[in-house]
Design a protein around this motif. Structure first.
Motif, PDB file in Angstrom:
ATOM      1  N   LEU A   1       0.830  -1.207   0.000  1.00 16.02           N
ATOM      2  CA  LEU A   1       0.000   0.000   0.000  1.00 16.02           C
ATOM      3  C   LEU A   1       0.866   1.260   0.000  1.00 16.02           C
ATOM      4  O   LEU A   1       0.563   2.228  -0.720  1.00 16.02           O
ATOM      5  CB  LEU A   1      -0.925   0.004   1.222  1.00 16.02           C
ATOM      6  CG  LEU A   1      -2.286  -0.668   1.047  1.00 16.02           C
ATOM      7  CD1 LEU A   1      -2.989  -0.795   2.395  1.00 16.02           C
ATOM      8  CD2 LEU A   1      -3.153   0.113   0.067  1.00 16.02           C
ATOM      9  N   GLU A   2       1.925   1.255   0.787  1.00 14.43           N
ATOM     10  CA  GLU A   2       2.845   2.392   0.791  1.00 14.43           C
ATOM     11  C   GLU A   2       3.402   2.626  -0.622  1.00 14.43           C
ATOM     12  O   GLU A   2       3.430   3.756  -1.110  1.00 14.43           O
ATOM     13  CB  GLU A   2       3.990   2.129   1.777  1.00 14.43           C
ATOM     14  CG  GLU A   2       3.610   2.253   3.236  1.00 14.43           C
ATOM     15  CD  GLU A   2       4.289   3.424   3.915  1.00 14.43           C
ATOM     16  OE1 GLU A   2       5.344   3.858   3.417  1.00 14.43           O
ATOM     17  OE2 GLU A   2       3.757   3.911   4.931  1.00 14.43           O
ATOM     18  N   ALA A   3       3.838   1.534  -1.249  1.00 13.55           N
ATOM     19  CA  ALA A   3       4.416   1.654  -2.593  1.00 13.55           C
ATOM     20  C   ALA A   3       3.380   2.117  -3.615  1.00 13.55           C
ATOM     21  O   ALA A   3       3.677   2.949  -4.486  1.00 13.55           O
ATOM     22  CB  ALA A   3       5.013   0.308  -3.008  1.00 13.55           C
ATOM     23  N   ASP A   4       2.166   1.595  -3.521  1.00 15.32           N
ATOM     24  CA  ASP A   4       1.107   1.952  -4.472  1.00 15.32           C
ATOM     25  C   ASP A   4       0.732   3.429  -4.349  1.00 15.32           C
ATOM     26  O   ASP A   4       0.546   4.125  -5.364  1.00 15.32           O
ATOM     27  CB  ASP A   4      -0.127   1.085  -4.244  1.00 15.32           C
ATOM     28  CG  ASP A   4       0.083  -0.357  -4.668  1.00 15.32           C
ATOM     29  OD1 ASP A   4       1.079  -0.635  -5.365  1.00 15.32           O
ATOM     30  OD2 ASP A   4      -0.747  -1.211  -4.284  1.00 15.32           O
ATOM     31  N   ILE A   5       0.584   3.915  -3.112  1.00 20.58           N
ATOM     32  CA  ILE A   5       0.230   5.317  -2.908  1.00 20.58           C
ATOM     33  C   ILE A   5       1.330   6.225  -3.461  1.00 20.58           C
ATOM     34  O   ILE A   5       1.060   7.219  -4.144  1.00 20.58           O
ATOM     35  CB  ILE A   5      -0.015   5.603  -1.412  1.00 20.58           C
ATOM     36  CG1 ILE A   5      -1.279   4.868  -0.935  1.00 20.58           C
ATOM     37  CG2 ILE A   5      -0.147   7.107  -1.158  1.00 20.58           C
ATOM     38  CD1 ILE A   5      -1.511   4.937   0.564  1.00 20.58           C
ATOM     39  N   LYS A   6       2.567   5.854  -3.183  1.00 25.88           N
ATOM     40  CA  LYS A   6       3.688   6.669  -3.664  1.00 25.88           C
ATOM     41  C   LYS A   6       3.752   6.679  -5.187  1.00 25.88           C
ATOM     42  O   LYS A   6       3.981   7.727  -5.813  1.00 25.88           O
ATOM     43  CB  LYS A   6       4.995   6.140  -3.078  1.00 25.88           C
ATOM     44  CG  LYS A   6       6.181   7.069  -3.284  1.00 25.88           C
ATOM     45  CD  LYS A   6       7.366   6.629  -2.441  1.00 25.88           C
ATOM     46  CE  LYS A   6       8.475   7.663  -2.463  1.00 25.88           C
ATOM     47  NZ  LYS A   6       9.606   7.285  -1.592  1.00 25.88           N
ATOM     48  N   ALA A   7       3.532   5.521  -5.799  1.00 25.86           N
ATOM     49  CA  ALA A   7       3.613   5.422  -7.259  1.00 25.86           C
ATOM     50  C   ALA A   7       2.496   6.193  -7.949  1.00 25.86           C
ATOM     51  O   ALA A   7       2.689   6.773  -9.022  1.00 25.86           O
ATOM     52  CB  ALA A   7       3.578   3.953  -7.677  1.00 25.86           C
ATOM     53  N   THR A   8       1.326   6.212  -7.338  1.00 20.45           N
ATOM     54  CA  THR A   8       0.152   6.803  -7.986  1.00 20.45           C
ATOM     55  C   THR A   8      -0.073   8.265  -7.611  1.00 20.45           C
ATOM     56  O   THR A   8      -0.512   9.068  -8.446  1.00 20.45           O
ATOM     57  CB  THR A   8      -1.117   6.001  -7.624  1.00 20.45           C
ATOM     58  OG1 THR A   8      -0.900   4.618  -7.924  1.00 20.45           O
ATOM     59  CG2 THR A   8      -2.328   6.504  -8.394  1.00 20.45           C
ATOM     60  N   TYR A   9       0.257   8.626  -6.357  1.00 13.73           N
ATOM     61  CA  TYR A   9      -0.153   9.943  -5.871  1.00 13.73           C
ATOM     62  C   TYR A   9       0.997  10.820  -5.371  1.00 13.73           C
ATOM     63  O   TYR A   9       0.752  11.857  -4.745  1.00 13.73           O
ATOM     64  CB  TYR A   9      -1.163   9.776  -4.734  1.00 13.73           C
ATOM     65  CG  TYR A   9      -2.368   8.954  -5.116  1.00 13.73           C
ATOM     66  CD1 TYR A   9      -3.331   9.456  -5.986  1.00 13.73           C
ATOM     67  CD2 TYR A   9      -2.539   7.664  -4.622  1.00 13.73           C
ATOM     68  CE1 TYR A   9      -4.441   8.707  -6.346  1.00 13.73           C
ATOM     69  CE2 TYR A   9      -3.646   6.898  -4.963  1.00 13.73           C
ATOM     70  CZ  TYR A   9      -4.591   7.419  -5.828  1.00 13.73           C
ATOM     71  OH  TYR A   9      -5.685   6.659  -6.180  1.00 13.73           O
ATOM     72  N   ALA A  10       2.241  10.446  -5.639  1.00 10.18           N
ATOM     73  CA  ALA A  10       3.380  11.242  -5.167  1.00 10.18           C
ATOM     74  C   ALA A  10       3.230  12.702  -5.584  1.00 10.18           C
ATOM     75  O   ALA A  10       2.892  13.003  -6.734  1.00 10.18           O
ATOM     76  CB  ALA A  10       4.684  10.675  -5.705  1.00 10.18           C
ATOM     77  N   GLY A  11       3.457  13.603  -4.639  1.00  9.57           N
ATOM     78  CA  GLY A  11       3.356  15.031  -4.919  1.00  9.57           C
ATOM     79  C   GLY A  11       1.970  15.617  -4.753  1.00  9.57           C
ATOM     80  O   GLY A  11       1.793  16.833  -4.868  1.00  9.57           O
ATOM     81  N   THR A  12       0.972  14.782  -4.479  1.00 15.12           N
ATOM     82  CA  THR A  12      -0.391  15.276  -4.302  1.00 15.12           C
ATOM     83  C   THR A  12      -0.478  16.132  -3.042  1.00 15.12           C
ATOM     84  O   THR A  12      -0.048  15.708  -1.971  1.00 15.12           O
ATOM     85  CB  THR A  12      -1.386  14.099  -4.190  1.00 15.12           C
ATOM     86  OG1 THR A  12      -1.311  13.310  -5.377  1.00 15.12           O
ATOM     87  CG2 THR A  12      -2.808  14.613  -4.013  1.00 15.12           C
TER      88      THR A  12
END
Length: 321
Positions: A194-205
């Motif tokens: 989940l940490e990796a998925d959030i970072k990959a999809t929403y980084a910088g949000t």
């Protein structure tokens, strides 16, 4: 520290010479160590029958210590009630007895649980091992203490606890290594993903937050916190935010500069309630985190995964990704 508690009180644990002596004397007169939260972990045996007595100041570190130790540890967490504020906790004689009987004591440090230092000083024991997470991470008082929300920090704590277990019980070193491998690769798999998925999809949000507990989490998954740091720290420390900070946040919400708002539901005050309501009124998704394990008997990974999933769901709702 429930929502009914309008403001976190600053640390008020002051054990004077009389109080420290009383706790130490109480501990010395008792051979028992009543546990508030104790568990032996998953089944399985190693090369000896030794059981390490572990005391954790907070149950989030206690949960990790329990799972890494399995049948060769017995863990007692002092802060185990979600309504207890670790910042301002008043230690009891029972806590002193628990610390006095511990082979290994884990505390957070970084100014978060100074009362645990006083308990250790009042109840010295030869051969006891103590881990202060802040010292391990090179953090000092004034730095963000909420490091259980940083995946990198959690990994370092896992490594150190395992190494300490192996030093205290070398006959079971292989057993502890196996527990660590299982915990990091299987038990924490969903949390890590989940940490990796959030970072990959929403980084910088861009996000808004109620207090500094959200900062290590946001940094861990690559989100950009727009809320002024001075406001985050004020709410965390129970002091009054400035009017300028509140006006900035109001503008961020009314102008939809933030995509989601994340708040600590165990530490709310009128300013936070107003911001949550304003975010919802603007259609900005709101996600929650808590200070300690919720419910109290949850595991670290289930608690963290549930919160990460809530944040991921809010981000998806806000961005459509």
């Amino acid at each position: 520290m429930s929502t009914a508690q309008s403001r976190r009180k600053p640390l008020r644990v002051v054990l004077g010479a009389v109080g420290v002596a009383a706790l130490a004397a109480t501990a010395a007169c008792s051979t028992s160590s009543p546990a508030k939260t104790a568990s032996s972990g998953a089944s399985g045996t190693g090369g000896s029958s030794k059981v390490i007595q572990v005391t954790a100041a907070e149950n989030f570190w206690g949960s990790i210590a329990t799972q890494l130790g399995g049948d060769h540890v017995k863990v007692t967490s002092i802060i185990a009630n979600p309504d207890t504020d670790p910042h301002s906790y008043e230690p009891t004689a029972a806590d002193a007895r628990t610390v006095a009987g511990a082979d290994y004591v884990i505390s957070n440090g970084i100014g978060y649980d100074a009362w645990s230092d006083k308990l250790l000083a009042a109840n010295p024991a030869s051969g006891r091992t103590a881990l202060k997470v802040g010292d391990l991470l090179g953090k000092k008082e004034g730095d963000n203490p909420h490091q259980w929300y940083s995946a990198e920090s959690v990994t370092k704590v896992i490594d150190r606890i395992t190494a300490d277990y192996q030093k205290m019980d070398p006959a079971d070193a292989v057993y502890f290594d196996a527990r660590k491998q299982t915990f990091t690769t299987r038990t924490l798999a969903k949390y890590t993903q989940l940490e990796a998925d959030i970072k990959a999809t929403y980084a910088g949000t861009p996000i808004g937050a109620s207090e500094s507990i959200v900062t290590p989490l946001a940094e861990s998954v690559g989100l950009k916190t727009l809320t002024p740091e001075t406001f985050l720290n004020a709410v965390s420390e129970g002091t009054d935010p400035t009017a300028a900070d509140k006006a900035t946040i109001d503008q961020q919400i009314s102008g939809k500069q933030i995509k989601i708002y994340v708040y600590n539901s165990q530490n709310s005050n009128p300013d936070v309630v107003a911001q949550v309501d304003a975010a919802k009124a603007q259609g900005i998704p709101v996600a929650q985190v808590t200070e300690t394990l919720t419910p109290a008997n949850a595991t670290f990974q289930d608690w963290q995964t549930q919160q990460l999933q809530g944040i991921a769901d809010a981000l998806k709702q806000a961005t459509g990704k």
